[in-house]
Design an enzyme around this catalytic site. Structure first.
Site, short mmCIF file in Angstrom:
data_model
loop_
_atom_site.label_atom_id
_atom_site.label_comp_id
_atom_site.label_asym_id
_atom_site.label_seq_id
_atom_site.Cartn_x
_atom_site.Cartn_y
_atom_site.Cartn_z
N GLY A 13 27.78 -19.13 -6.39
CA GLY A 13 29.16 -18.74 -6.13
C GLY A 13 29.23 -17.65 -5.08
O GLY A 13 28.24 -17.36 -4.41
N LEU A 14 30.41 -17.02 -4.97
CA LEU A 14 30.58 -15.98 -3.96
C LEU A 14 30.16 -14.64 -4.57
O LEU A 14 30.95 -13.74 -4.82
CB LEU A 14 32.05 -15.94 -3.50
N HIS A 15 28.87 -14.55 -4.87
CA HIS A 15 28.27 -13.40 -5.55
C HIS A 15 27.03 -13.00 -4.79
O HIS A 15 26.52 -13.76 -3.99
CB HIS A 15 27.82 -13.81 -6.96
N ALA A 16 26.50 -11.82 -5.14
CA ALA A 16 25.19 -11.40 -4.68
C ALA A 16 25.00 -11.64 -3.18
O ALA A 16 25.83 -11.22 -2.37
CB ALA A 16 24.10 -12.11 -5.49
N PRO A 18 25.14 -14.40 -1.14
CA PRO A 18 26.19 -15.08 -0.39
C PRO A 18 27.39 -14.17 -0.11
O PRO A 18 27.93 -14.16 1.01
CB PRO A 18 26.58 -16.24 -1.31
#
Lengths: 94, 550
Positions: A13-16, A18
């Protein structure tokens, strides 16, 4: 106003990582970019904390918006970044 | 007139041998927020708050630049971006302009995001600790205090703390820290394990350590557990010279492990990844290859190909030598995000290690297939073992799965007293046993591994623990199958001959502990080892067992 709707491609997902790559790219862009999910309030794309708070997962649709000179090109490259699976591009050295 | 005596030395438990000294620096505590103060110059106050955040960003960036580890660099850079967030900086300014002082403005600005992260749950809720860490750092700078955590002063020093958390160890620079002293902690605490892995002398459960003032020069003896206070420079220099000579002498012994009369004892290394092999140069193989590293911080299970590549890297470096690889040991103190385990009231007594396979059989199948693929491509002698096995049925099931994957050697760890008591029955279905003394201590004495107060119960010299090890040794001799120790107890040069006398055929430890253990074994005959084992078993307590053997 330029707009792109794009599906998040990264497995985590749009985490860490990315999220860090996306926010850094948005911060370096010549125009101010916002990002939102669904009908929720748009947040600045150069804000790591706001982008994380979207909680966007792989497959979530997000909307990018920007105004001004270079907006179209900026959104093209940011949308391309979001659509890729940035986790899969992670080197497998750990 | 006699010389005035210096301050009395402090005493704790020596958990990592060696002698080192230097000025003390403490792990800086998290500063509490003082009472709010009125703001007279809002613009200057806002600048002060923003400057504090910038200082945090600079510090995290410095750490990222210094670290060679890819994963850590990514984490540090992401944290720096959170502290450098334009929305956060705007909020801090707004709070100050509304009359809040810098530390409280920083706190308030983080609080908004903290609440959002907490409300979101899942991954974001796990990042709340990161936000708190950033806030604590920025607040400390506002207050003119050192940032909380392990100091990085740019010179050599002795690190003191209440206890070290795994997170602290990330910041610890072995070029600067020469020794560790903690007020709390036990022989199996993170501090002890870290110290042995880095080869740093360490003393834990050392009463008075946290009262040492920064800059006090101490001399730490990680063998005896003594910490001398206010040591003069000549004495320090002399101690350092003696230590260098001792290390040189120990390093001079080489070759496979054996007693003075030639009885072989395989000396193996504990590793977590291929990069640990450098420190394990003198090992005859690997006695514990932990596979958790590959799974940590992952939101999904690493795929077969990725796993196989990581294992192949290790196996290839050990062609012709033994590698004992342990299947995933998650749960308890090592939760993994992708497992989505439900909260357990007692995680150490819950679904961990091989027990996870009951609910997720595919985890083991994939891992074994990856190990088999990696083994096929290399010339290493690959043995596979499972963590947290209690019964013969579990051991048999695991051995079947290993053989089905096409791997010849299956074993299990002995970490639960039930497994030690039934070692003979386990050896009917597996090829070898490996004792994890840290967990075996914790489960035998019902004492948490991380508890400093209970450290004495977790002492590997406890005769009850030695009795369980003896059960395993006896079963191994009867079956003619290898049994070893891969816990921290194997790294104690004084205990190693005792373990051999109890019937252990291999000892596995962090690479730096190999040389002292090799030297200790070479100084004893096998009959000596058996005699020492009897003395230790017959002792009334750990302290007397140690004295009987020393």
């Amino acid at each position: 106003m330029a707009t792109r709707t794009v599906t998040v491609g990264s497995a985590s997902g749009l985490h860490a990582r990315p999220a860090a790559l996306f926010v850094a790219a948005a911060g370096a862009a010549p125009v101010r970019v916002t990002i939102r999910t669904g009908e929720k309030r748009a947040v600045p794309a150069n804000s790591m904390l706001s982008v994380l708070s979207l909680g966007a997962k792989q497959g979530t649709e997000v909307v990018l918006e920007a105004d001004g000179e270079g907006a179209e090109a900026t959104l093209d490259s940011l949308a391309d970044l979001l659509a890729r699976d940035l986790d899969a591009e992670e080197p497998a050295d750990v | 007139m006699s010389e005035p005596a210096g301050p009395a030395p402090l005493h704790g438990i020596g958990v990592s041998p060696g002698l080192a000294g230097g000025p003390v620096l403490r792990v800086a505590p998290v500063p509490p927020l003082p009472a709010p103060v009125p703001v007279t110059d809002p613009d200057a106050e806002a600048d002060r708050a923003v400057a504090a955040l910038r200082e945090v960003v600079a510090e995290l960036t410095r750490r990222a630049d210094r670290s060679g580890e890819k994963t850590l660099v990514d984490v540090l850079r992401a944290q720096a971006m959170m502290a450098d967030d334009p929305v956060l900086l705007d909020a801090v300014r707004e709070h100050v302009l509304a009359g809040t002082d810098a530390p409280h403005a920083v706190d308030a600005a983080f609080a908004t995001h903290r609440a959002a992260f907490e409300a979101a749950g899942g991954y974001l809720a796990e990042r709340v600790a990161d936000l708190d860490d950033l806030r604590d750092r920025a607040v400390a700078v506002c207050l003119g205090r050192p940032m909380p955590g392990v100091p990085s002063p740019g010179h050599r020093y002795v690190l003191t703390a209440w206890d070290l958390a795994p997170a602290d160890t990330v910041d610890l620079d072995p070029e600067q820290v020469v020794a560790l002293v903690t007020e709390s902690g036990g022989p199996t605490s993170h501090t002890a394990i870290l110290a042995r892995a880095l080869g740093l002398p360490a003393v834990v459960a050392c009463s008075g350590a946290r009262d040492l003032v920064d800059g006090t020069v101490v001399l730490v003896d990680g063998t005896t557990g003594a910490v001398r206070v206010d040591v003069d420079p000549d004495e320090l220099a002399a101690a350092e010279t003696a230590e260098r000579e001792r290390r040189t002498a120990v390093a001079a012994t080489s070759g496979p492990g054996r007693t003075a009369d030639g009885h072989p004892v395989a000396l193996l290394a504990n590793i977590g990844a291929a990069r640990d092999l450098a420190a394990a140069d003198g090992a005859e193989g690997v006695g514990l290859f932990r596979t958790e590293l590959l799974f940590l911080d992952r939101t999904r299970e690493p795929e077969l190909a990725e796993q196989a590549e990581a294992y192949r890297e290790v196996f290839a470096a050990l062609a012709g030598r033994r590698v004992v690889i342990r299947t995933l040991d998650a749960g308890a103190d090592k939760p993994l995000p992708f497992l989505h385990q439900t909260d357990e009231p007692n995680p150490a007594l819950g679904v961990r290690g091989l027990r996870l396979v009951r609910e997720r059989p595919e985890l083991l199948r994939t891992q074994l297939a990856a190990i088999a693929r990696a083994a096929e491509q290399t010339g290493a002698d690959v043995w596979v073992m499972a963590p947290m096995v209690a019964t013969r049925a579990e051991a048999a099931q695991f051995a079947d799965a290993v053989h089905e994957a096409g791997l010849p050697k299956a074993g299990v760890m002995v970490e639960v007293p039930a497994a030690a008591l039934r070692a003979g029955q386990l050896l009917e279905v597996v090829d070898f046993l490996s004792i994890g003394t840290n967990d075996l201590s914790q489960y035998t004495f019902a004492a948490d591994r991380q508890s400093g107060v209970l450290a004495e119960l977790l002492d590997p010299w406890q005769p009850a623990l030695l009795r369980l090890i003896a059960e395993v040794g006896t079963a191994g001799r009867a079956a003619g199958k290898p049994v070893g120790v891969c816990g921290e107890a194997a790294a104690d040069p004084l205990l190693a001959p005792v373990l051999v006398g109890l019937g252990m055929t291999s000892l596995s430890m962090s690479g730096r502990s190999l040389a002292p253990v090799r030297a200790a074994l070479a100084a004893r005959t096998y009959a000596d080892c058996e005699r020492l084992a009897r003395l230790a078993l017959a002792a009334d307590d750990a302290e007397r067992a140690r004295k009987a053997v020393a």
